[in-house]
Each structure stands twice: as structure tokens, then as C-alpha cells.
Design a protein around this motif. Sequence first.
Motif, PDB file in Angstrom:
ATOM      1  N   GLU A  88      -7.745 -10.044  13.041  1.00 36.43           N
ATOM      2  CA  GLU A  88      -7.794  -8.859  13.909  1.00 36.43           C
ATOM      3  C   GLU A  88      -6.715  -7.853  13.516  1.00 36.43           C
ATOM      4  N   ARG A  89      -5.510  -8.336  13.264  1.00 34.05           N
ATOM      5  CA  ARG A  89      -4.423  -7.440  12.866  1.00 34.05           C
ATOM      6  C   ARG A  89      -4.758  -6.730  11.553  1.00 34.05           C
ATOM      7  N   LEU A  90      -5.326  -7.460  10.619  1.00 34.59           N
ATOM      8  CA  LEU A  90      -5.673  -6.870   9.331  1.00 34.59           C
ATOM      9  C   LEU A  90      -6.765  -5.815   9.482  1.00 34.59           C
ATOM     10  N   SER A  91      -7.749  -6.107  10.339  1.00 38.57           N
ATOM     11  CA  SER A  91      -8.859  -5.169  10.514  1.00 38.57           C
ATOM     12  C   SER A  91      -8.399  -3.847  11.120  1.00 38.57           C
ATOM     13  N   ARG A  92      -7.242  -3.855  11.781  1.00 41.38           N
ATOM     14  CA  ARG A  92      -6.746  -2.643  12.427  1.00 41.38           C
ATOM     15  C   ARG A  92      -5.805  -1.828  11.539  1.00 41.38           C
ATOM     16  N   LEU A  93      -5.590  -2.281  10.305  1.00 45.77           N
ATOM     17  CA  LEU A  93      -4.685  -1.545   9.433  1.00 45.77           C
ATOM     18  C   LEU A  93      -5.243  -0.162   9.087  1.00 45.77           C
ATOM     19  N   GLY A  94      -6.530  -0.113   8.772  1.00 46.08           N
ATOM     20  CA  GLY A  94      -7.204   1.170   8.598  1.00 46.08           C
ATOM     21  C   GLY A  94      -6.657   2.051   7.504  1.00 46.08           C
ATOM     22  N   GLU A  95      -6.164   1.461   6.401  1.00 42.51           N
ATOM     23  CA  GLU A  95      -5.653   2.259   5.298  1.00 42.51           C
ATOM     24  C   GLU A  95      -6.610   2.168   4.119  1.00 42.51           C
ATOM     25  N   THR A  96      -6.848   3.285   3.451  1.00 36.82           N
ATOM     26  CA  THR A  96      -7.828   3.304   2.364  1.00 36.82           C
ATOM     27  C   THR A  96      -7.396   2.448   1.177  1.00 36.82           C
ATOM     28  N   ARG A  97      -6.110   2.235   1.020  1.00 35.69           N
ATOM     29  CA  ARG A  97      -5.619   1.439  -0.113  1.00 35.69           C
ATOM     30  C   ARG A  97      -5.634  -0.061   0.192  1.00 35.69           C
ATOM     31  N   ALA A 116       0.830  -1.201   0.000  1.00 35.63           N
ATOM     32  CA  ALA A 116       0.000   0.000   0.000  1.00 35.63           C
ATOM     33  C   ALA A 116       0.870   1.258   0.000  1.00 35.63           C
ATOM     34  N   ALA A 117       1.994   1.211   0.709  1.00 34.97           N
ATOM     35  CA  ALA A 117       2.900   2.366   0.752  1.00 34.97           C
ATOM     36  C   ALA A 117       3.540   2.627  -0.607  1.00 34.97           C
ATOM     37  N   LYS A 118       3.608   1.581  -1.444  1.00 37.27           N
ATOM     38  CA  LYS A 118       4.173   1.726  -2.793  1.00 37.27           C
ATOM     39  C   LYS A 118       3.084   2.037  -3.812  1.00 37.27           C
ATOM     40  N   ASP A 119       1.917   2.447  -3.330  1.00 37.06           N
ATOM     41  CA  ASP A 119       0.804   2.911  -4.164  1.00 37.06           C
ATOM     42  C   ASP A 119       0.029   1.777  -4.828  1.00 37.06           C
ATOM     43  N   TRP A 120       0.141   0.570  -4.306  1.00 39.94           N
ATOM     44  CA  TRP A 120      -0.736  -0.513  -4.749  1.00 39.94           C
ATOM     45  C   TRP A 120      -2.050  -0.417  -3.972  1.00 39.94           C
ATOM     46  N   THR A 121      -3.147  -0.753  -4.633  1.00 39.60           N
ATOM     47  CA  THR A 121      -4.373  -1.073  -3.915  1.00 39.60           C
ATOM     48  C   THR A 121      -4.293  -2.555  -3.576  1.00 39.60           C
ATOM     49  N   VAL A 122      -4.466  -2.896  -2.318  1.00 36.86           N
ATOM     50  CA  VAL A 122      -4.279  -4.290  -1.873  1.00 36.86           C
ATOM     51  C   VAL A 122      -5.630  -4.866  -1.458  1.00 36.86           C
ATOM     52  N   LEU A 123      -6.042  -5.924  -2.143  1.00 40.15           N
ATOM     53  CA  LEU A 123      -7.287  -6.625  -1.835  1.00 40.15           C
ATOM     54  C   LEU A 123      -6.925  -7.911  -1.095  1.00 40.15           C
ATOM     55  N   VAL A 124      -7.422  -8.071   0.114  1.00 42.08           N
ATOM     56  CA  VAL A 124      -7.039  -9.215   0.943  1.00 42.08           C
ATOM     57  C   VAL A 124      -8.253 -10.112   1.165  1.00 42.08           C
ATOM     58  N   SER A 125      -8.125 -11.369   0.761  1.00 41.90           N
ATOM     59  CA  SER A 125      -9.183 -12.356   0.979  1.00 41.90           C
ATOM     60  C   SER A 125      -8.670 -13.414   1.944  1.00 41.90           C
ATOM     61  N   THR A 126      -9.320 -13.526   3.095  1.00 47.71           N
ATOM     62  CA  THR A 126      -8.955 -14.555   4.059  1.00 47.71           C
ATOM     63  C   THR A 126      -9.904 -15.740   3.909  1.00 47.71           C
ATOM     64  N   SER A 127      -9.580 -16.835   4.584  1.00 45.10           N
ATOM     65  CA  SER A 127     -10.399 -18.048   4.492  1.00 45.10           C
ATOM     66  C   SER A 127     -10.904 -18.431   5.874  1.00 45.10           C
ATOM     67  N   ARG A 128     -11.725 -19.463   5.902  1.00 46.50           N
ATOM     68  CA  ARG A 128     -12.243 -19.961   7.181  1.00 46.50           C
ATOM     69  C   ARG A 128     -11.121 -20.473   8.072  1.00 46.50           C
ATOM     70  N   ARG A 129      -9.990 -20.823   7.465  1.00 44.86           N
ATOM     71  CA  ARG A 129      -8.861 -21.349   8.235  1.00 44.86           C
ATOM     72  C   ARG A 129      -7.947 -20.250   8.777  1.00 44.86           C
ATOM     73  N   SER A 130      -8.154 -19.021   8.336  1.00 44.71           N
ATOM     74  CA  SER A 130      -7.252 -17.945   8.750  1.00 44.71           C
ATOM     75  C   SER A 130      -7.341 -17.718  10.264  1.00 44.71           C
ATOM     76  N   PRO A 131      -6.211 -17.567  10.943  1.00 43.17           N
ATOM     77  CA  PRO A 131      -6.224 -17.381  12.398  1.00 43.17           C
ATOM     78  C   PRO A 131      -6.945 -16.105  12.807  1.00 43.17           C
ATOM     79  N   PRO A 132      -7.721 -16.133  13.881  1.00 45.63           N
ATOM     80  CA  PRO A 132      -8.417 -14.918  14.352  1.00 45.63           C
ATOM     81  C   PRO A 132      -7.459 -13.758  14.612  1.00 45.63           C
ATOM     82  N   GLU A 133      -6.255 -14.061  15.136  1.00 45.75           N
ATOM     83  CA  GLU A 133      -5.313 -12.979  15.429  1.00 45.75           C
ATOM     84  C   GLU A 133      -4.863 -12.267  14.155  1.00 45.75           C
ATOM     85  N   LEU A 134      -4.766 -13.017  13.030  1.00 41.39           N
ATOM     86  CA  LEU A 134      -4.421 -12.394  11.762  1.00 41.39           C
ATOM     87  C   LEU A 134      -5.565 -11.505  11.282  1.00 41.39           C
TER      88      LEU A 134
END
Length: 329
Positions: free
Chosen positions: A209-218, A189-207
Motif C-alpha cells: 500500500e505504501r509503495l502504491s501511494r508513491l506516485g512518482e514516474t521514476r 528516484a530523487a537521484k535520477d534513478w529509474t526504480v523498478l520494484v518487484s514484491t513477492s507473495r510474502r510482502s506485507p500488505p502495508e508495504l
Amino acid sequence: MTPASHDPKFHVWTVSETKAGTLTQCLGVARFIDPAPHVITVRKEFRWFKPTLSHFRDLLARRQPDAIVSCGGKALSHTMLIAGLCRSRPLTVHLAGPQPAYEDRYDLAFVSRHDWTPEREKKPHLHPVIGVSHRVDPEELAERREAARERYASAGRTVATVLVGGPNKAYLYDKATIDRLVETIRGLAAKDWTVLVSTSRRSPPELQERLSRLGETRIVIWDRQGENPFRDYLAAADALIVTKDSVTMTCEALATGRPVYSFDLAHRPPNDHLDKFERFHADMSETLGLTRRFAGSLAPYDYTSPEEARRIAAIVTAGLVQRNQGTGR
């Protein structure tokens, strides 16, 4: 080859484990033969229970399959049971290397290259395939791309799609791995990419949570609420990063025709599962040149998208036609 019409010549049953990946493989192939296959999912190997037999007999009384497409070790015994109950034995197809006791009982089996062995070369009903079959088509992604780009690639920005799985018998999502993954997303995102993140049912809750706190528009993260934007994320991508724990997601990403980079994860202690995954990734990157290891750059490169579900379906259909000609049906 396009999916079959709504009045298919052949009727297909799929038999898979409840794991999403095994069902996806079956449906990826079956839809090119029968657009409405009968789906059976199983949690354990078949045991001789009268209610189960009665259930299958009731289903078979309505319409019997011309082919059974199965995936997953627990599906093997159920497939053989159903085939044995049919008046005319259906063509049996397994999407993986069957367990030794079943290998020669199937009419066809399609074995991923990383599971292929020289002994299997001697058996004409076994076929090597690239990765695994799935339900993502290059044509569908091409049709979706304009709308997906309009939604996610504002001002002509480049889009990186990150597909995240979760821990399994080969890989760990320890703190260091999660830190590295989050920093990779933030760095793009800092290099001006728009980043689309798709997690799965297996993704750890802590991950999550960390992603939800990024709070960046990109950075756009599916919160697992509402309709899954997975296909639009694929269609919009200029490049993709896929965590190494998922063979299926890697193969789905390759349907885009865009660069696909594998994201390293912490290894569990050496075991057969780890060896299998590492063989797969080495084959895809070093032998076939389809993927590359992510080392910080998402440089473009070219390849031809494998379309193994279509190819498998064509082989199965040819077997059904040949069988019908032999029986005069």
C-alpha cells in the motif's frame, strides 16, 4: 552447457515442497537434464496411505525416472518411497543438507556453503554450493536486456531494481523497516534513478500500500496483476537491492552480473534461522565478494556470476552416465 533437447537421454522427476523456492531450485537443475521433468509437490511428509501409493504406482507404470531431484525437508520421505517403488533405483539428488536420517540414503546432495560442516567433507556424495540453484540464466538476461532497457531506461537513465520479499522466521518488516525501505526507493528516484520494484507473495500488505501511494514516474511497481515482469526487471538493471529475507532472490539477482546490494531488515530475537541467514550473507559479501551491504550507495563493482544449477546438473548427468555404463544400459 545448454538445456537438454526435447528428446532427453534421461527422464527426471522433481519432488519439492509447495514453497515456490524449493520448486524453483529443483527445476533450475532438472531443466539442464530433462526439459520436461515430471513435477511432484508435497505439503507434508509421507504417511502410509494406500491412495498415495496407488497414485505413485500409476505414474511409474507410464515411465520411470532415471533421477529424482528433491528439495525441502518434507520431500525426503516421498523421494525415498518413489525410489523404492521403481524397478531400477533412480539416482536420488537432494538440493540442501538432508536431515541426518536421510543424508546417507541419497546418492548426491548439494549443500549451501552456509550450511556446510567439516563432517560433510568426509562424505564424497555431498557437495558444497554457492547459495541455491534457480531458473535465471545470464544468457537469457543478456538477450532480454536491450528490449527491457528500451522499455524502462528511457533517455539512458540508470536503473535500480529492488527485489522485496517478506517477513520470515529470521526477519521482521516492522514500521521502521518499511519506512526505511520506502525512503530508500524514493531517495534513488530523487537521484535520477529509474526504480523498478518487484514484491513477492510474502510482502506485507502495508508495504504494498505504501509503495502504491508513491506516485512518482521514476518508480515502477509491479501491482501483481498480469504477467510478472521479474526477468525484465533483472535484465534492465544497472544495480540491484535485495531484501535479506530471500536467499533465492539474492542468487537470482547475481545472474545479472550487476552490483547486488543486500538490504538490512529488523531481526527477530536470536534464533537458528537468523544465524543461518546471517551466515549466508556474510559468506556472499565478506568471503566471496559477490554482494555488498546497502549503505546508501550503489557503486559498481565486478564479480563472476555463479551458475550453480548448471554445475549441479553436470555432476548429476555424469553420475547418470557412469551408472548406465556400469549396468550396461
